[in-house]
Motif scaffolding. Sequence first.
Motif, PDB file in Angstrom:
ATOM      1  N   CYS B 391      72.727 -81.851 -59.275  1.00 47.56           N
ATOM      2  CA  CYS B 391      71.282 -82.251 -58.818  1.00 47.56           C
ATOM      3  C   CYS B 391      70.396 -81.214 -59.856  1.00 47.56           C
ATOM      4  CB  CYS B 391      71.014 -81.921 -57.319  1.00 47.56           C
ATOM      5  SG  CYS B 391      72.135 -82.860 -56.129  1.00 47.56           S
ATOM      6  N   VAL B 392      70.804 -81.295 -61.040  1.00 46.69           N
ATOM      7  CA  VAL B 392      69.687 -80.646 -61.771  1.00 46.69           C
ATOM      8  C   VAL B 392      68.596 -81.281 -62.276  1.00 46.69           C
ATOM      9  CG1 VAL B 392      69.450 -79.328 -63.993  1.00 46.69           C
ATOM     10  CG2 VAL B 392      71.775 -79.048 -62.940  1.00 46.69           C
ATOM     11  N   GLY B 393      67.384 -81.358 -61.653  1.00 47.37           N
ATOM     12  CA  GLY B 393      66.446 -82.303 -61.999  1.00 47.37           C
ATOM     13  C   GLY B 393      66.412 -83.314 -60.859  1.00 47.37           C
ATOM     14  N   SER B 394      67.485 -83.926 -60.267  1.00 49.06           N
ATOM     15  CA  SER B 394      67.371 -85.039 -59.238  1.00 49.06           C
ATOM     16  C   SER B 394      67.126 -84.187 -57.932  1.00 49.06           C
ATOM     17  CB  SER B 394      68.775 -85.615 -59.192  1.00 49.06           C
ATOM     18  OG  SER B 394      69.160 -85.973 -60.431  1.00 49.06           O
ATOM     19  N   ARG B 395      66.674 -84.786 -57.163  1.00 50.48           N
ATOM     20  CA  ARG B 395      66.447 -84.197 -55.634  1.00 50.48           C
ATOM     21  C   ARG B 395      65.740 -83.367 -55.679  1.00 50.48           C
ATOM     22  NH1 ARG B 395      71.554 -84.397 -52.176  1.00 50.48           N
ATOM     23  NH2 ARG B 395      70.112 -84.681 -50.596  1.00 50.48           N
ATOM     24  N   ASP B 396      64.791 -82.903 -56.555  1.00 50.60           N
ATOM     25  CA  ASP B 396      63.976 -81.659 -56.644  1.00 50.60           C
ATOM     26  C   ASP B 396      62.542 -82.182 -57.079  1.00 50.60           C
ATOM     27  OD1 ASP B 396      62.731 -79.395 -57.430  1.00 50.60           O
ATOM     28  OD2 ASP B 396      64.088 -78.965 -59.060  1.00 50.60           O
ATOM     29  N   TYR B 403      64.254 -88.646 -56.503  1.00 52.01           N
ATOM     30  CA  TYR B 403      65.347 -89.234 -56.113  1.00 52.01           C
ATOM     31  C   TYR B 403      66.651 -88.666 -56.486  1.00 52.01           C
ATOM     32  CZ  TYR B 403      64.806 -90.672 -61.222  1.00 52.01           C
ATOM     33  OH  TYR B 403      64.538 -90.658 -62.526  1.00 52.01           O
ATOM     34  N   CYS B 404      67.619 -89.349 -55.906  1.00 50.33           N
ATOM     35  CA  CYS B 404      69.238 -89.083 -56.169  1.00 50.33           C
ATOM     36  C   CYS B 404      69.575 -89.867 -57.322  1.00 50.33           C
ATOM     37  CB  CYS B 404      69.877 -89.437 -55.004  1.00 50.33           C
ATOM     38  SG  CYS B 404      71.805 -89.285 -55.217  1.00 50.33           S
ATOM     39  N   VAL B 430      82.114 -75.746 -58.353  1.00 50.58           N
ATOM     40  CA  VAL B 430      81.006 -76.999 -58.253  1.00 50.58           C
ATOM     41  C   VAL B 430      79.869 -76.365 -57.268  1.00 50.58           C
ATOM     42  CG1 VAL B 430      80.223 -79.257 -57.876  1.00 50.58           C
ATOM     43  CG2 VAL B 430      82.586 -78.749 -58.755  1.00 50.58           C
ATOM     44  N   PHE B 431      78.455 -76.375 -57.904  1.00 50.86           N
ATOM     45  CA  PHE B 431      77.358 -76.163 -56.887  1.00 50.86           C
ATOM     46  C   PHE B 431      76.822 -77.370 -56.620  1.00 50.86           C
ATOM     47  CE2 PHE B 431      77.846 -71.720 -58.638  1.00 50.86           C
ATOM     48  CZ  PHE B 431      77.534 -70.986 -57.531  1.00 50.86           C
ATOM     49  N   TYR B 432      76.619 -77.624 -55.357  1.00 49.60           N
ATOM     50  CA  TYR B 432      76.311 -78.962 -54.934  1.00 49.60           C
ATOM     51  C   TYR B 432      75.210 -79.065 -53.890  1.00 49.60           C
ATOM     52  CZ  TYR B 432      79.222 -78.658 -50.719  1.00 49.60           C
ATOM     53  OH  TYR B 432      79.685 -78.392 -49.697  1.00 49.60           O
ATOM     54  N   ILE B 433      74.405 -80.165 -53.594  1.00 47.92           N
ATOM     55  CA  ILE B 433      73.553 -79.921 -52.357  1.00 47.92           C
ATOM     56  C   ILE B 433      74.341 -80.645 -51.340  1.00 47.92           C
ATOM     57  CG2 ILE B 433      71.341 -80.419 -51.442  1.00 47.92           C
ATOM     58  CD1 ILE B 433      70.190 -80.584 -54.154  1.00 47.92           C
ATOM     59  N   ASP B 434      74.605 -81.916 -51.496  1.00 52.67           N
ATOM     60  CA  ASP B 434      75.562 -82.718 -50.451  1.00 52.67           C
ATOM     61  C   ASP B 434      76.423 -83.624 -51.441  1.00 52.67           C
ATOM     62  OD1 ASP B 434      73.950 -82.728 -47.996  1.00 52.67           O
ATOM     63  OD2 ASP B 434      72.284 -83.441 -49.446  1.00 52.67           O
ATOM     64  N   ILE B 435      77.536 -84.022 -50.901  1.00 52.85           N
ATOM     65  CA  ILE B 435      78.436 -84.872 -51.714  1.00 52.85           C
ATOM     66  C   ILE B 435      77.980 -86.173 -51.471  1.00 52.85           C
ATOM     67  CG2 ILE B 435      80.802 -85.596 -52.226  1.00 52.85           C
ATOM     68  CD1 ILE B 435      79.854 -82.837 -53.305  1.00 52.85           C
ATOM     69  N   ARG B 436      77.593 -87.156 -52.284  1.00 52.85           N
ATOM     70  CA  ARG B 436      77.299 -88.372 -51.978  1.00 52.85           C
ATOM     71  C   ARG B 436      78.432 -89.342 -52.660  1.00 52.85           C
ATOM     72  NH1 ARG B 436      70.668 -88.356 -52.037  1.00 52.85           N
ATOM     73  NH2 ARG B 436      70.795 -87.242 -49.896  1.00 52.85           N
ATOM     74  N   ARG B 459      78.515 -74.813 -51.500  1.00 57.06           N
ATOM     75  CA  ARG B 459      76.916 -75.658 -51.244  1.00 57.06           C
ATOM     76  C   ARG B 459      75.852 -74.824 -51.400  1.00 57.06           C
ATOM     77  NH1 ARG B 459      73.412 -77.332 -47.356  1.00 57.06           N
ATOM     78  NH2 ARG B 459      73.401 -79.781 -47.228  1.00 57.06           N
ATOM     79  N   GLY B 460      75.179 -74.956 -52.354  1.00 58.55           N
ATOM     80  CA  GLY B 460      73.980 -74.110 -52.637  1.00 58.55           C
ATOM     81  C   GLY B 460      73.553 -74.338 -54.094  1.00 58.55           C
ATOM     82  N   ARG B 461      72.523 -73.431 -54.310  1.00 61.00           N
ATOM     83  CA  ARG B 461      71.898 -73.642 -55.669  1.00 61.00           C
ATOM     84  C   ARG B 461      72.125 -72.457 -56.408  1.00 61.00           C
ATOM     85  NH1 ARG B 461      69.701 -78.500 -56.634  1.00 61.00           N
ATOM     86  NH2 ARG B 461      68.419 -77.316 -58.303  1.00 61.00           N
TER      87      ARG B 461
END
Lengths: 152, 660
Positions: B391-396, B403-404, B430-436, B459-461
């Motif tokens: 999520c570098v740039g996405s969901r931000d 958008y995702c 792997v740093f993630y927000i959610d796993i889709r 899970r985190g930034r």
Amino acid sequence: MEDKKEGTVKSEGNNVSDPRIIAFVCNWCTYSGADLAGTSRMKYSDNVRVIKLPCSGRIDPLFIIEAFKKGAKGVLVSGCHPGDCHYISGNYHSRRKYAAFRDLLGFLGVDLNRIEFSWISASEGNKWVSVINEFTDKIKSLNDNSSDIFKK
Amino acid sequence: MARIGVFVCWCGSNIAGTVDVAKVTEEAKKVPGVVTAVDYKYMCSDPGQNSLRNMIKEQKLTGVVLAACSPHMHENTFRKAAVKEGLNPYFVEIANIREQVSWVHEDKERATQKAVDLMKMMVEKVKRDRPIEDVRVPLNKKALVIGGGISGIQAALDIANGGVEVLLVEKEPSIGGRMIQLDETFPTLDCSSCIMTPKMVEVNQHPNIKLYTYSEVEDVSGYIGNFKVKIKKKARSVVEKDCTGCGDCWNACPMHKNVKSEFNMNLSERTAIYVPFPQAVPLVPVLDRSVCLHFKKGGKCVKCYEACGPKCIDFDIKDEIIEETVGAIVASTGYDLMDNSLYGEYGYGKYKDVVSGLQFERLLSASGPTEGVIKRPSDGTTPQTIVFIQCVGSRDPEKGVPYCSKVCCMYTAKHAKLFAHKVHGSQSYVFYIDIRATSKGYEEFVRGTMEQDGAVYLRGRVSRIYEDEGKLIVKGADTLSGNQVEIAADMVVLATGVIPKKGSDKVAQMLGISYDKYGFFTESHPKLRPAESSTAGIYLAGMAQGPRDIPESVVSGSAAASKILGLFSKNEYEVEGTIASVNEATCVACFYCQRVCGFSAISRKEIKDRSGKVIKVVASVNPGLCTGCGACVNACFSKSIDVKGFMDDQIYAEIKSLAI
């Protein structure tokens, strides 16, 4: 409704408590929204008469003046939400025209409370119901029974 | 003289329960022009339709009004019935006394009054109806596909296999798009080139596909069935038909150190005359004139020309414009990655070992700059620890896009998995927000990366990355344990957000299709018409519509193709006749109508006298493009344009009928 008059069909339906309201709506969003209110068996004020057009962009401001001239006490214009127009940009034309036209209507002496503009989508049967009810109540509350709508 | 018939439907008790249908019928008989009015239990039933037909025949009706359910329900049913008796279908009007009267009102007397009003309104309208003929547009059975990535290739192949000629236009020197840059693909780990190159070759050899690489669509005009397109074939400086793809030219080129390879995402160099990758289709080099010494230094260097056996290098080749007429277009222009430098805290561009997901694909790929051995771009050593940031740039919404990007969870899991397979004993974080991971086999794939391949998911930034003694120190939060973490990594891979291909907004404007605020092309309907654009005859495919993975891109390419094959299965395209028309006698050629038309349907038309002299210019409506929205009608000062079926006089008559 409580103040229902007896008499012929023609004479009924245009005094302070029972105003005639004309709605100009687009075919794709608002007309379908009104249909949905029907299929959902919602109930709303029966003062409104709907005139269907392809798009709110087809609604000529002169239609609105004509509606007032023919005795409407309130006029509603309703189309698709911004961005949802079936014809891409018709509702934007409508919105811009409306913004300019409101001033003109005021100049003509029409109480601007008598005209309403709304976005109602095909899934917003409940919004159609509330817009119609609220607008009808608003027109009733103006408590103005003069025959000439073009004066303040 | 109008002879109107009014038919009042009971709809069982649906209407008759709230509306006094007998009264509506009686009132109808009083309206001037109405010669007959009847009520019936179910107008839409066979006996109901038969009574309508009989009445049209017996009473020689010129128009009918059905006071019944919504026109969205049975307008077509009744039109079809009327047509069988020779009546023009547009002489059928519906007064909606079910959805908009009986179902929404309770007071029978007042509901009846409203039903009468609506009936009268429609009688006034139908009296003023004119016959409308549906418009038939001839179809040129040839398709244009813009963009030769996987979705464009799929669309082109499907159309071509259906027996229709296809022009496939690709901006780059080779087709293949983003997919051919990828290494192995999730979740099956089949190698991208292995499944992609056969398709690319098939395109090149297909008798129904004309391939234009290193070419761009310059101009599109016209409408469904009849688009005039101009394709600019950029000067390749190589005669394609003579080239054997032997490689002598690029081996001879002295410019082998200074030009970054776009295909390898700037991780390696290329020559001035080059093929982007060894499996390029067509395998014909392109001479990049912006860097070639021949063009920069006044024609001195001719090394490639000398090396070329078949002498197919021609420095004088010019851009060529090819004009074609096609009946349908697929827009599959693909995607780019967001600019990573927006995230200065991650050090992209500053630290060589911070790379984007696509760059990592090239490092993994056997045809990549390191021949598939994972090496640090800075010093060529093998990394032991890699941190992946999703999520570098996405969901931000603050800095990037809300958008995702949809593919990053999966490709990051794939990256971590392949890293574990290629460098034994290595460790990835792997740093993630959610796993889709929502498609078939995806969830299992991600689990495998965590459980079998030992990737640590946090899970985190990440807040900051900086270099310290040859290591990248990654500082971030693990929100599940509530701890701050610091990882000394050898490399960092950013799963950068997906954005539409640069210039796709220009393509959309050229095609006259709509796009959203990010630049992704919008579908005619997001659910029910996902392959169609807002303009008839133009279809969409691939990531140009929004983030999607390979299977979805393939499906969308096939969907666009099947729509086109369906369209081309007839010889003509039928357009509803309720479109605008111009009164040429009164038109003053101000072209305000043209300005408000969202469909470019209005053009200038010259009226000439017998000697060919132009005597008048008027607006003209293109029936292939007009949708009948009517925006032009209100823009016209001289009242010279009107929309059939919703003419001004009809609307005024409707309003008048409601007069009190």
